[in-house]
Design a protein around this motif. Structure first.
Motif, PDB file in Angstrom:
ATOM      1  N   HIS A 131       0.816  -1.211   0.000  1.00  0.00           N
ATOM      2  CA  HIS A 131       0.000   0.000   0.000  1.00  0.00           C
ATOM      3  C   HIS A 131       0.855   1.270   0.000  1.00  0.00           C
ATOM      4  CE1 HIS A 131      -3.641  -2.303   0.505  1.00  0.00           C
ATOM      5  NE2 HIS A 131      -3.088  -2.920   1.534  1.00  0.00           N
ATOM      6  N   LEU A 132       2.085   1.154   0.502  1.00  0.00           N
ATOM      7  CA  LEU A 132       2.968   2.322   0.577  1.00  0.00           C
ATOM      8  C   LEU A 132       3.278   2.916  -0.784  1.00  0.00           C
ATOM      9  CD1 LEU A 132       5.692   1.457   3.241  1.00  0.00           C
ATOM     10  CD2 LEU A 132       3.982   3.261   3.350  1.00  0.00           C
ATOM     11  N   LYS A 133       3.449   2.064  -1.793  1.00  0.00           N
ATOM     12  CA  LYS A 133       3.932   2.578  -3.071  1.00  0.00           C
ATOM     13  C   LYS A 133       2.966   3.549  -3.746  1.00  0.00           C
ATOM     14  CE  LYS A 133       2.833  -1.598  -5.663  1.00  0.00           C
ATOM     15  NZ  LYS A 133       3.389  -2.639  -6.504  1.00  0.00           N
ATOM     16  N   ASN A 134       1.716   3.543  -3.372  1.00  0.00           N
ATOM     17  CA  ASN A 134       0.746   4.456  -3.986  1.00  0.00           C
ATOM     18  C   ASN A 134       0.249   5.547  -3.046  1.00  0.00           C
ATOM     19  OD1 ASN A 134       0.756   3.027  -6.459  1.00  0.00           O
ATOM     20  ND2 ASN A 134      -0.574   1.495  -5.535  1.00  0.00           N
ATOM     21  N   ILE A 135       0.840   5.636  -1.875  1.00  0.00           N
ATOM     22  CA  ILE A 135       0.307   6.546  -0.869  1.00  0.00           C
ATOM     23  C   ILE A 135       0.857   7.969  -0.979  1.00  0.00           C
ATOM     24  CG2 ILE A 135       1.920   6.197   1.021  1.00  0.00           C
ATOM     25  CD1 ILE A 135      -0.648   5.812   2.767  1.00  0.00           C
ATOM     26  N   GLY A 136       1.873   8.176  -1.788  1.00  0.00           N
ATOM     27  CA  GLY A 136       2.420   9.520  -1.952  1.00  0.00           C
ATOM     28  C   GLY A 136       3.064  10.025  -0.680  1.00  0.00           C
ATOM     29  N   TYR A 137       2.523  11.125  -0.146  1.00  0.00           N
ATOM     30  CA  TYR A 137       3.130  11.742   1.026  1.00  0.00           C
ATOM     31  C   TYR A 137       2.348  11.490   2.309  1.00  0.00           C
ATOM     32  CZ  TYR A 137       6.419  13.783  -2.118  1.00  0.00           C
ATOM     33  OH  TYR A 137       7.414  13.925  -3.034  1.00  0.00           O
ATOM     34  N   GLY A 138       1.564  10.430   2.357  1.00  0.00           N
ATOM     35  CA  GLY A 138       0.825  10.084   3.560  1.00  0.00           C
ATOM     36  C   GLY A 138       1.469   8.964   4.363  1.00  0.00           C
ATOM     37  N   VAL A 139       2.748   8.708   4.121  1.00  0.00           N
ATOM     38  CA  VAL A 139       3.449   7.603   4.781  1.00  0.00           C
ATOM     39  C   VAL A 139       3.341   7.693   6.293  1.00  0.00           C
ATOM     40  CG1 VAL A 139       5.708   6.546   5.158  1.00  0.00           C
ATOM     41  CG2 VAL A 139       5.071   7.343   2.883  1.00  0.00           C
ATOM     42  N   GLU A 140       3.616   8.856   6.846  1.00  0.00           N
ATOM     43  CA  GLU A 140       3.618   9.010   8.302  1.00  0.00           C
ATOM     44  C   GLU A 140       2.246   8.723   8.897  1.00  0.00           C
ATOM     45  OE1 GLU A 140       4.926  11.285   6.205  1.00  0.00           O
ATOM     46  OE2 GLU A 140       7.060  11.178   6.675  1.00  0.00           O
ATOM     47  N   LEU A 141       1.202   9.207   8.246  1.00  0.00           N
ATOM     48  CA  LEU A 141      -0.153   8.979   8.751  1.00  0.00           C
ATOM     49  C   LEU A 141      -0.517   7.500   8.684  1.00  0.00           C
ATOM     50  CD1 LEU A 141      -1.929  12.084   7.208  1.00  0.00           C
ATOM     51  CD2 LEU A 141      -1.058  11.802   9.534  1.00  0.00           C
ATOM     52  N   MET A 142      -0.091   6.821   7.610  1.00  0.00           N
ATOM     53  CA  MET A 142      -0.361   5.399   7.488  1.00  0.00           C
ATOM     54  C   MET A 142       0.365   4.613   8.583  1.00  0.00           C
ATOM     55  SD  MET A 142       0.371   2.935   4.273  1.00  0.00           S
ATOM     56  CE  MET A 142       0.142   1.189   4.388  1.00  0.00           C
ATOM     57  N   LEU A 143       1.610   4.960   8.844  1.00  0.00           N
ATOM     58  CA  LEU A 143       2.359   4.276   9.906  1.00  0.00           C
ATOM     59  C   LEU A 143       1.757   4.546  11.277  1.00  0.00           C
ATOM     60  CD1 LEU A 143       5.991   4.803   8.626  1.00  0.00           C
ATOM     61  CD2 LEU A 143       4.673   2.679   8.627  1.00  0.00           C
ATOM     62  N   ASN A 144       1.285   5.763  11.511  1.00  0.00           N
ATOM     63  CA  ASN A 144       0.615   6.057  12.774  1.00  0.00           C
ATOM     64  C   ASN A 144      -0.642   5.204  12.920  1.00  0.00           C
ATOM     65  OD1 ASN A 144       2.556   7.976  13.299  1.00  0.00           O
ATOM     66  ND2 ASN A 144       1.247   9.735  12.860  1.00  0.00           N
ATOM     67  N   ASP A 145      -1.418   5.109  11.850  1.00  0.00           N
ATOM     68  CA  ASP A 145      -2.642   4.339  11.894  1.00  0.00           C
ATOM     69  C   ASP A 145      -2.343   2.854  12.135  1.00  0.00           C
ATOM     70  OD1 ASP A 145      -5.562   4.341  11.614  1.00  0.00           O
ATOM     71  OD2 ASP A 145      -5.175   3.099   9.828  1.00  0.00           O
ATOM     72  N   LEU A 146      -1.282   2.363  11.523  1.00  0.00           N
ATOM     73  CA  LEU A 146      -0.886   0.968  11.690  1.00  0.00           C
ATOM     74  C   LEU A 146      -0.545   0.649  13.136  1.00  0.00           C
ATOM     75  CD1 LEU A 146      -0.174  -1.692  10.192  1.00  0.00           C
ATOM     76  CD2 LEU A 146       2.118  -0.761   9.873  1.00  0.00           C
ATOM     77  N   HIS A 147      -0.074   1.634  13.869  1.00  0.00           N
ATOM     78  CA  HIS A 147       0.354   1.437  15.258  1.00  0.00           C
ATOM     79  C   HIS A 147      -0.656   1.976  16.290  1.00  0.00           C
ATOM     80  CE1 HIS A 147       4.169   0.790  13.208  1.00  0.00           C
ATOM     81  NE2 HIS A 147       4.517   0.105  14.285  1.00  0.00           N
ATOM     82  N   LYS A 148      -1.832   2.382  15.871  1.00  0.00           N
ATOM     83  CA  LYS A 148      -2.759   3.046  16.780  1.00  0.00           C
ATOM     84  C   LYS A 148      -3.200   2.183  17.963  1.00  0.00           C
ATOM     85  CE  LYS A 148      -6.853   2.039  14.020  1.00  0.00           C
ATOM     86  NZ  LYS A 148      -7.730   2.599  13.026  1.00  0.00           N
ATOM     87  N   ASN A 149      -3.189   0.876  17.816  1.00  0.00           N
ATOM     88  CA  ASN A 149      -3.609  -0.006  18.926  1.00  0.00           C
ATOM     89  C   ASN A 149      -2.425  -0.665  19.610  1.00  0.00           C
ATOM     90  OD1 ASN A 149      -6.385   0.497  18.551  1.00  0.00           O
ATOM     91  ND2 ASN A 149      -6.384  -0.913  16.824  1.00  0.00           N
ATOM     92  N   LYS A 150      -1.254  -0.186  19.365  1.00  0.00           N
ATOM     93  CA  LYS A 150      -0.041  -0.772  19.966  1.00  0.00           C
ATOM     94  C   LYS A 150       0.449   0.105  21.094  1.00  0.00           C
ATOM     95  CE  LYS A 150       1.483  -3.372  15.993  1.00  0.00           C
ATOM     96  NZ  LYS A 150       1.634  -4.695  16.497  1.00  0.00           N
TER      97      LYS A 150
END
Length: 165
Positions: free
Chosen positions: A146-165
């Motif tokens: 999913h990263l390859k098409n996300i453009g400049y939203g990498v940080e938000l995606m990584l935050n979301d991935l870790h939201k329950n950790k």
């Protein structure tokens, strides 16, 4: 634990040499991977001085930060991935230790480094949108494509991935 440094860059000829040098002299990285995402300046020339001590992936066309991070992760071998923006300056070995140690020691699933600007300190509430972070490869693996098409939203995606950790 193997630690891969992944530095996506776009027109960072002024800063990239000092960033690479701080990681090289730190001595804790298994590999340093620079992903030049279509720079039009002399970024690649600035990197040439490091020879085979770093890996460089280069694209003629700019594809966006997500694509660059994706390609860096694909090339990397480390269990820990240290993402570092190519325009951050003034970082010390102590700063790098402070970012990576919580994950290495098992105290965090992801660690963020917040840039300090002059004497103003941190930029709350925006410190969680930073290009300085350490994550575990196994956590990132399920969403990597999913990263390859996300453009400049990498940080938000990584935050979301870790939201329950």
């Amino acid at each position: 634990m193997k630690l891969s440094i992944i530095i996506p860059v776009y027109n960072e000829e002024r800063t990239i040499s000092s960033i690479v040098e701080i990681f090289r002299t730190w001595g804790k990285a298994t590999e340093i991977i620079i992903v030049d995402d279509g720079s039009r300046d002399k970024t690649l020339a600035a990197l040439s001085q490091f020879g085979s001590t770093i890996s460089v992936i280069s694209y003629k066309k700019n594809h966006g930060k997500g694509y660059a991070v994706f390609q860096g992760v694909r090339k990397s071998r480390g269990e820990l991935l240290f993402f570092f923006d190519g325009d951050v300056v003034g970082v010390t070995h102590k700063d790098l230790d402070a970012i990576v140690n919580p994950v290495i020691l098992g105290k965090a699933d992801m660690s963020l480094g917040a840039a300090r600007f002059w004497s103003v300190g941190s930029f709350e509430p925006f410190n969680d949108v930073t290009g300085l972070r350490v994550v575990r490869r196994d956590t990132l693996a399920p969403v990597l494509t999913h990263l390859k098409n996300i453009g400049y939203g990498v940080e938000l995606m990584l935050n979301d991935l870790h939201k329950n950790k």
